[in-house]
Write an enzyme that holds these catalytic residues in place. Structure first.
Site, PDB file in Angstrom:
ATOM      1  N   HIS A 101      20.539  40.886  78.467  1.00 39.36           N
ATOM      2  CA  HIS A 101      21.481  39.774  78.316  1.00 39.36           C
ATOM      3  C   HIS A 101      21.300  38.912  79.564  1.00 39.36           C
ATOM      4  O   HIS A 101      21.034  39.435  80.650  1.00 39.36           O
ATOM      5  CB  HIS A 101      22.938  40.224  78.334  1.00 39.36           C
ATOM      6  N   ASP A 104      23.107  40.279  82.516  1.00 42.78           N
ATOM      7  CA  ASP A 104      22.639  41.555  83.105  1.00 42.78           C
ATOM      8  C   ASP A 104      21.687  41.263  84.253  1.00 42.78           C
ATOM      9  O   ASP A 104      21.705  41.948  85.277  1.00 42.78           O
ATOM     10  CB  ASP A 104      21.786  42.391  82.125  1.00 42.78           C
TER      11      ASP A 104
HETATM   12  C1  XLS Z   1      27.144  46.629  71.628  1.00 49.10           C
HETATM   13  C2  XLS Z   1      25.814  46.164  71.299  1.00 49.10           C
HETATM   14  C3  XLS Z   1      25.112  45.381  72.398  1.00 49.10           C
HETATM   15  C4  XLS Z   1      23.961  44.625  71.823  1.00 49.10           C
HETATM   16  C5  XLS Z   1      23.453  43.507  72.663  1.00 49.10           C
HETATM   17  O1  XLS Z   1      27.719  47.473  70.951  1.00 49.10           O
HETATM   18  O2  XLS Z   1      25.051  47.251  70.896  1.00 49.10           O
HETATM   19  O3  XLS Z   1      24.718  46.233  73.420  1.00 49.10           O
HETATM   20  O4  XLS Z   1      22.897  45.461  71.550  1.00 49.10           O
HETATM   21  O5  XLS Z   1      24.415  42.548  72.905  1.00 49.10           O
END
Ligand code: XLS
Ligand code: NI
Ligand code: NI
Length: 437
Positions: A101, A104
């Protein structure tokens, strides 16, 4: 910079008999299965958020992770240092891809312009690290759920300026993903949903989500980004009800709004089970609808009812997954992203290796077993036999559209009763699977 994972070398394939727990027993990247090296079957990715940003915090207590490189201080300097840690990890693990993201990899700034500048600075470092190591970006995404501005959602917020801010954030994240050669871009609608229908105009929110997606498609075209867009279905958590509930709901949304040519699915095991489906169901349904794109590999816990994001170690599960993926022709340009975190109690850096090695090995075993099942052909033969009547004259005529209620009534009035049924033999099928494990 000194090594973050000093004392840990490149993880090698040593075969099933090895005693070394920092080695692969089954994942042999270049071993060819069904004409393709394992690395290309999986396109394994490490998720930046869990591996390098996860603290181990839970609703009852703060983080526990020991991460000596997280020395604090200037957030941008820390973010840049973390890039080296991430790529050292990818190299030592022998994992070809990563996913992130925007927030991140780079810290939030005080203004949108500052956020953009931070992301650009880290993207420079990521680009250099990719060039140096040959590691690649499987997909990027924007975090549209953590910051308080997204409390009511992003593209589905009742606040039009929040929609606009989210659009600006995705525009930037898309451009950075494109610049880094990302093979895809994910939309996970964490807060796109509702807690209370009394205060929610669901139709308007869905229309807004569609408008947002059309803008994303247009912008991708404008910048020449040809990577695959994905929706990541999830029924709930954090919201009571999320609009991207499961694969079927997403497909319906995409077709309703004319987006079906642009978006496939990134399917996560733990989300499938939260929706009351098995992962195999979600994969197979996506496959038959032509939207099987990529997967987030993890698993839940039968005794804990939320998205626990555990590393997958259950070979039965990975066999189901790989059987279904092979059946539908593979994942590329998608891949297998470990959207999974080490347990709060597994707080040492070496646990990141154990977790990913275990996940990759479990998937490699699943692939080998599924390929053996396909080569043997007995399972498929039994399924075909179960539907044999559809290869007879009547079945073929119905499938071809050559029959009607009236013609079938005539047929069955003549016969009086349908042919006797044959046992479904579920237990035999299940026993057969166990023969390959
Ligand atoms: C949350 C999601 C998230 C997505 C990416 O439950 O799995 O981690 O994979 O935003
Ligand atoms: Ni999840
Ligand atoms: Ni996910």
């Amino acid at each position: 910079m000194a090594e973050a994972f000093a004392g840990i070398g490149r993880i090698a394939y040593e075969g099933p008999a090895t005693q070394n727990m920092l080695a692969f027993r089954h994942y042999d990247a270049d071993a060819v299965i069904e004409g393709k090296p394992m690395r290309d079957h999986f396109r394994f990715a490490v998720s930046y958020w869990h591996a390098f940003r996860g603290t181990g915090a839970d609703p009852f207590g703060p983080g526990t992770m020991v991460r000596p490189w997280e020395t604090g201080g200037d957030p941008l300097a820390t973010a840049l240092r973390r890039v080296d840690v991430a790529f050292e990890f990818l190299e030592k693990l022998g994992c070809d891809f990563y996913c992130f993201h925007d927030r991140d990899v780079a810290p939030e700034g005080a203004t949108l312009a500052e956020c953009h500048a931070n992301l650009d600075a880290v993207a420079d470092a990521l680009e250099r690290a990719q060039q140096r190591t040959g590691k690649k970006l499987l997909w990027g995404t924007a975090n549209l759920f953590s910051h308080p501005r997204y409390v009511h959602g992003a593209a589905t917020s009742p606040n039009a300026e929040v929609f606009a801010y989210a659009a600006a954030q995705v525009k930037k994240a898309l451009e950075v993903t494109h610049r880094l050669g990302g093979a895809g871009y994910v939309f996970w609608g964490g807060r796109e949903g509702y807690q209370c229908l009394w205060n929610t105009d669901m139709k308007r929110e869905l229309d807004h989500l569609a408008r947002f997606m059309h803008m994303a498609v247009d912008h991708a075209k404008a910048i020449g980004f040809t990577g695959q867009f994905y929706f990541e279905p999830k029924p709930r958590e954090p919201m009571k009800h999320q609009y991207d509930y499961d694969v079927a709901t997403c497909v319906n949304f995409l077709r309703t709004y004319g987006l079906e040519k642009h978006v496939k699915m990134n399917i996560e095991t733990n989300h499938a089970t939260l929706a009351g489906h098995e992962m195999q169901h979600e994969l197979d349904y996506a496959g038959l609808q032509g939207v099987l794109g990529s997967i987030d590999a993890n698993t839940g816990d039968t005794l804990v009812g939320w998205d626990t994001d555990q590393f997958p170690t259950n070979v039965y599960l990975t066999t189901q997954i790989m059987w279904t993926i092979l059946k539908h022709g593979g994942l590329a340009p998608g891949g297998v992203n470990f959207d999974a975190k080490v347990r709060r109690e597994s707080f040492e850096p070496v646990d990141l290796f154990h977790a990913h090695i275990g996940g990759m090995d479990a998937f490699a075993r699943g692939l080998k077993i599924a390929a053996a099942m396909r080569a043997d052909g007995r399972l498929q033969k039994l399924v075909d036999e179960r539907y044999a009547s559809w290869s007879g004259p009547l079945g073929r005529r119905i499938e071809a559209g050559g029959e009607s209620f009236a013609s079938l009534e005539k047929e069955m009035l003549g016969k009086g009763e349908a042919a006797a049924n044959v046992s479904g033999r579920q237990e035999l099928f299940e026993n057969l699977i166990n023969c390959y494990l």
